[in-house]
Design a protein around this motif. Structure first.
Motif, PDB file in Angstrom:
ATOM      1  N   GLY A 167      70.364-105.506  96.387  1.00 48.24           N
ATOM      2  CA  GLY A 167      69.850-105.172  97.419  1.00 48.24           C
ATOM      3  C   GLY A 167      70.562-106.086  98.647  1.00 48.24           C
ATOM      4  N   LEU A 168      71.058-107.135  98.190  1.00 49.81           N
ATOM      5  CA  LEU A 168      71.576-108.157  99.290  1.00 49.81           C
ATOM      6  C   LEU A 168      72.854-107.733 100.149  1.00 49.81           C
ATOM      7  N   ASP A 169      73.666-107.022  99.281  1.00 51.33           N
ATOM      8  CA  ASP A 169      74.892-106.394  99.604  1.00 51.33           C
ATOM      9  C   ASP A 169      75.164-105.077  99.528  1.00 51.33           C
ATOM     10  N   ILE A 170      76.057-104.336  99.947  1.00 53.91           N
ATOM     11  CA  ILE A 170      76.564-103.054  99.545  1.00 53.91           C
ATOM     12  C   ILE A 170      77.286-103.234  98.306  1.00 53.91           C
ATOM     13  N   ASN A 171      78.210-104.100  97.939  1.00 57.56           N
ATOM     14  CA  ASN A 171      78.938-104.451  96.934  1.00 57.56           C
ATOM     15  C   ASN A 171      78.159-105.372  96.004  1.00 57.56           C
ATOM     16  N   LEU A 172      77.926-104.962  94.624  1.00 58.19           N
ATOM     17  CA  LEU A 172      77.152-105.731  93.459  1.00 58.19           C
ATOM     18  C   LEU A 172      78.096-106.492  92.522  1.00 58.19           C
ATOM     19  N   ASP A 173      77.855-107.617  92.567  1.00 58.23           N
ATOM     20  CA  ASP A 173      78.626-108.581  91.536  1.00 58.23           C
ATOM     21  C   ASP A 173      77.704-109.120  90.702  1.00 58.23           C
ATOM     22  N   VAL A 174      77.577-108.564  89.316  1.00 58.10           N
ATOM     23  CA  VAL A 174      76.957-108.573  88.233  1.00 58.10           C
ATOM     24  C   VAL A 174      77.646-109.415  86.927  1.00 58.10           C
ATOM     25  N   ASP A 175      76.868-110.418  86.548  1.00 59.60           N
ATOM     26  CA  ASP A 175      77.413-111.084  85.455  1.00 59.60           C
ATOM     27  C   ASP A 175      77.114-110.432  83.997  1.00 59.60           C
ATOM     28  N   CYS A 176      78.158-110.280  83.345  1.00 63.84           N
ATOM     29  CA  CYS A 176      78.027-109.506  82.072  1.00 63.84           C
ATOM     30  C   CYS A 176      78.565-110.294  80.830  1.00 63.84           C
ATOM     31  N   ARG A 177      78.116-110.341  79.939  1.00 63.35           N
ATOM     32  CA  ARG A 177      78.418-110.917  78.600  1.00 63.35           C
ATOM     33  C   ARG A 177      77.895-110.267  77.229  1.00 63.35           C
ATOM     34  N   SER A 178      78.720-110.218  76.303  1.00 65.64           N
ATOM     35  CA  SER A 178      78.373-109.747  74.990  1.00 65.64           C
ATOM     36  C   SER A 178      78.127-111.136  73.928  1.00 65.64           C
ATOM     37  N   LEU A 179      77.256-110.899  73.000  1.00 61.99           N
ATOM     38  CA  LEU A 179      77.057-111.746  72.080  1.00 61.99           C
ATOM     39  C   LEU A 179      76.504-111.046  70.835  1.00 61.99           C
ATOM     40  N   ASP A 180      76.825-111.837  69.680  1.00 60.56           N
ATOM     41  CA  ASP A 180      76.424-111.358  68.279  1.00 60.56           C
ATOM     42  C   ASP A 180      74.870-111.788  68.199  1.00 60.56           C
ATOM     43  N   VAL A 181      74.165-111.023  67.537  1.00 63.94           N
ATOM     44  CA  VAL A 181      72.767-111.204  67.342  1.00 63.94           C
ATOM     45  C   VAL A 181      72.616-111.571  65.728  1.00 63.94           C
ATOM     46  N   GLU A 182      71.841-112.296  65.360  1.00 61.42           N
ATOM     47  CA  GLU A 182      71.286-112.662  64.143  1.00 61.42           C
ATOM     48  C   GLU A 182      69.941-112.497  64.020  1.00 61.42           C
ATOM     49  N   GLN A 183      69.524-112.111  62.720  1.00 62.47           N
ATOM     50  CA  GLN A 183      68.115-111.965  62.400  1.00 62.47           C
ATOM     51  C   GLN A 183      67.292-113.317  62.676  1.00 62.47           C
ATOM     52  N   ASP A 184      66.189-113.169  63.147  1.00 62.35           N
ATOM     53  CA  ASP A 184      65.390-114.297  63.542  1.00 62.35           C
ATOM     54  C   ASP A 184      65.839-114.920  64.956  1.00 62.35           C
ATOM     55  N   ASP A 185      66.683-114.584  65.798  1.00 67.94           N
ATOM     56  CA  ASP A 185      67.005-114.994  67.000  1.00 67.94           C
ATOM     57  C   ASP A 185      66.048-114.726  67.900  1.00 67.94           C
ATOM     58  N   ILE A 186      65.809-115.832  68.913  1.00 66.56           N
ATOM     59  CA  ILE A 186      64.481-115.580  69.674  1.00 66.56           C
ATOM     60  C   ILE A 186      65.197-115.618  71.177  1.00 66.56           C
ATOM     61  N   PHE A 187      64.802-114.533  72.129  1.00 63.85           N
ATOM     62  CA  PHE A 187      65.359-114.627  73.240  1.00 63.85           C
ATOM     63  C   PHE A 187      64.138-114.720  74.387  1.00 63.85           C
ATOM     64  N   PHE A 188      64.479-115.477  75.332  1.00 61.27           N
ATOM     65  CA  PHE A 188      63.348-115.805  76.309  1.00 61.27           C
ATOM     66  C   PHE A 188      63.919-115.442  77.982  1.00 61.27           C
ATOM     67  N   LEU A 189      63.117-114.613  78.545  1.00 64.03           N
ATOM     68  CA  LEU A 189      63.421-114.267  80.009  1.00 64.03           C
ATOM     69  C   LEU A 189      62.212-114.753  80.828  1.00 64.03           C
ATOM     70  N   SER A 190      62.694-115.510  81.873  1.00 62.45           N
ATOM     71  CA  SER A 190      61.773-115.807  82.963  1.00 62.45           C
ATOM     72  C   SER A 190      62.161-116.065  84.326  1.00 62.45           C
ATOM     73  N   THR A 191      61.124-116.087  84.988  1.00 59.46           N
ATOM     74  CA  THR A 191      61.401-116.066  86.550  1.00 59.46           C
ATOM     75  C   THR A 191      61.440-117.778  86.994  1.00 59.46           C
ATOM     76  N   ASP A 192      61.783-118.015  88.200  1.00 57.73           N
ATOM     77  CA  ASP A 192      61.987-119.410  88.640  1.00 57.73           C
ATOM     78  C   ASP A 192      60.447-120.074  88.682  1.00 57.73           C
ATOM     79  N   GLY A 193      59.500-119.399  88.704  1.00 57.73           N
ATOM     80  CA  GLY A 193      58.205-120.011  88.834  1.00 57.73           C
ATOM     81  C   GLY A 193      57.592-120.657  87.331  1.00 57.73           C
ATOM     82  N   ILE A 194      58.510-120.348  86.384  1.00 59.59           N
ATOM     83  CA  ILE A 194      58.253-121.034  84.908  1.00 59.59           C
ATOM     84  C   ILE A 194      59.384-122.056  84.777  1.00 59.59           C
TER      85      ILE A 194
END
Length: 580
Positions: A167-194
């Motif tokens: 929403g900051l600009d009409i043109n959006l620039d998004v980072d995108c990357r793909s990676l292999d997943v293995e069983q027991d991988d743990i992913f963590f998403l957080s906002t800057d308050g944490i």
């Protein structure tokens, strides 16, 4: 229709938490969606987190819109689309909506701006999309890795601002990357308050607890991270998500083969036999790979085509998988110029699928009957073919075997593309399979050079195929004197001599031949960018095309031409220096 191989066996343990913290309002938004059945395999599981920008005044509305709309709209995109295309289309639309809403309140200084980070788990791959300063981490064993980078610009030690956000600009620039997943991988998403108030070491300590198989209540771990951030004087909203990959789809060939062979191959079907309520009227076509029958539904009286696999491949898992995928892909291409796959809920006793029956002839037969047809009639049929191929491309699917034999013309002159046996759907290709598939299965005489030489196919490869078809329709003859079938090297392709279509059929306009000539160029980047551009040049004469023979070296091999010119200039220079 069998869709067993689209049922994913992925399993996750997840937990998430979001609180306002010391702020009066929570402007963060979080969401996780793990669908069931074929949707989990074709679209994957998604976790998304967004942090509304407080200074924008409508941060809460922006973050909630990002999360809720993305989780709905992403799963509404065609399942033949790749993860990247589906996500990019949704995020682009979301960004424009947020930006437009913010413009309505420009005088009041109000805007709809939010960070956005999400991860899509599909088969054995995770794809990360990120804009802003929310984060995604991965813990694998003892290694904690930050998968995203903050889009923050620092003015001083105490002052910074977001350089990129939804929403900051009409043109959006998004980072995108793909990676292999293995069983027991743990992913963590957080906002800057944490993550701004906890060092990576502390985050890792908590996430290591999630690696214990018996621990399944990840919300307690999320709360622990929130409490630790608050004790470190976090004054922002606090949100986080934890996902553990417990199981991935099996990659065992034996398991896959066993499922593939659950339905037996049908026997040779004689005229008059009835199979699952469909009476065999006659055999329409037979090859070493399949049979096609005209059948009548004994309940409704409707006539269909029934395609059955050849018993020659009864023990070939790759062939069986591709045959099953034919009907799945075909059922997702809805266009009046593409043969329609018939959905039936009737239980099958063996492997086959049904399509609509087209009472007519193939384009191959039409070409034989019309060696020098009126150009307007050719363009009328060709435009229909283009519309059908475009329907494939819009679903990020390549037909890969476009030829006159795979195009039907009914008694009203309507064209329909048939046969999905060689189709490539990008969304399906992302699903891991232990079965090694054959290369591109198209017909050499209608395939682009890069397809034959390196098994690479693209939209421009299909432009080439369409160029071959149109040349045949215009002239009744194959381009390059029919030698495409025998080319197996770059040199062989570059030695081909193009005979202009107007020399074979004087009724062909020179500008139409120019468009065909461009479609048949050796280098993909020198052809039309897409099939719509090809059609446009056929419908709108391009004055740059002159009535010249394309067999000149400059067009067949421009590099060699310039090497010769350079050699001649060098020789002339040496002679002039010698006699000086």
């Amino acid at each position: 229709m069998s869709e067993w191989h689209l049922h994913s066996e992925s399993r996750f343990t997840v937990g998430q938490k979001s609180i306002a913290g010391k702020k009066p309002e929570n402007e963060d938004a979080i969401g996780i969606r793990i669908p069931e059945g074929t949707l989990l395999s074709s679209k994957g599981a998604v976790a998304v987190i967004a942090d509304g920008v407080s200074a924008a005044e409508a941060g809460k509305e922006a973050s909630e819109t990002c999360v809720h709309n993305f989780l709905y709209d992403y799963y509404s995109t065609p399942d033949t689309w790749s993860v990247k295309k589906s996500t990019t289309k949704v995020l682009t639309a979301l960004n424009r909506w947020l930006y437009g809403q913010g413009r309505h309140f420009i005088d009041a200084g109000k805007g709809y701006v939010s960070t956005f980070s999400c991860i899509v788990f599909k088969s054995h791959t995770a794809t990360v999309f990120h804009v802003g300063d929310s984060r995604i981490y991965r813990l694998r064993g003892q290694d904690l890795e930050q998968l995203t980078r903050d889009h923050t610009t620092y003015i001083s030690d105490k002052q910074s601002y977001l350089a990129r956000a939804m929403g900051l600009d009409i043109n959006l620039d998004v980072d995108c990357r793909s990676l292999d997943v293995e069983q027991d991988d743990i992913f963590f998403l957080s906002t800057d308050g944490i993550h701004d108030f906890l060092p990576d070491k502390k985050i890792k300590e908590v996430l290591l607890k999630a690696s214990e198989p018996e621990l399944t209540d990840f919300e307690d771990l999320c709360q622990l991270l929130i409490d630790q951030a608050l004790s470190n004087d976090s004054g922002d909203n606090l949100s986080c998500q934890i996902l553990r990959v417990d199981k991935l789809p099996k990659q065992n060939v034996n398991d896959v083969t066993q499922k593939l062979t659950e339905l037996p191959f049908p026997p040779y079907l004689k005229e008059g036999l009835t199979l699952d309520g469909y009476k065999i009227e006659k055999e329409l076509h037979a090859s070493n790979r399949s049979q096609l029958y005209l059948v009548t539904d004994t309940e409704t009286g409707n006539r269909y085509c029934m395609k059955t696999p050849s018993v020659n491949y009864e023990d070939d898992p790759a062939y069986i998988e591709r045959f099953i995928m034919e009907s799945w892909i075909g059922s997702r291409i809805q266009n009046s110029h593409v043969i329609k796959v018939i959905e039936t809920h009737r239980r099958k006793s063996c492997l086959y699928y049904l399509t609509e029956y087209v009472d007519g002839i193939t384009l191959e037969q039409w070409i034989n009957e019309h060696p020098k047809p009126p150009i307007q009639e050719v363009l009328y049929i060709f435009e229909q073919i283009i519309k059908g191929v475009r329907a494939f491309h819009r679903k990020e699917t390549l037909h890969q075997d476009l030829k006159p034999g795979n195009i039907m013309l009914d008694r009203n002159g309507e064209a329909k593309i048939i046969d999905f046996g060689s189709c490539y759907a990008k969304g399906v290709a992302e699903i891991s399979s232990p079965i090694e598939q054959d290369g591109i299965l198209g017909t050499a005489g209608y395939s682009a050079p890069e397809t034959v030489l390196s098994f690479k196919s693209s939209i421009r490869s299909e432009v080439f195929s369409l160029g071959v078809i149109l040349y045949e329709m215009m002239t009744g003859k194959e381009p390059f004197e029919g030698k495409l079938n025998h080319c197996r090297s770059k040199g062989a392709y570059l030695r081909l001599k193009y005979i202009p279509s107007f020399e074979v059929n004087p009724l062909v306009p020179f500008w139409a031949d120019g468009a065909i000539r461009k479609a048949l160029r050796y280098e993909p980047e020198r052809r039309h960018q897409d099939i719509s551009e090809f059609l446009y040049e056929l419908q709108h004469p391009n004055p740059k095309y002159k009535k010249v023979n394309d067999s000149v070296l400059a067009d067949r091999n421009p590099v060699l031409m310039w090497q010769i010119i350079s050699g001649m200039l060098f020789t002339a220079l040496c002679i002039s220096l010698y006699f000086r």
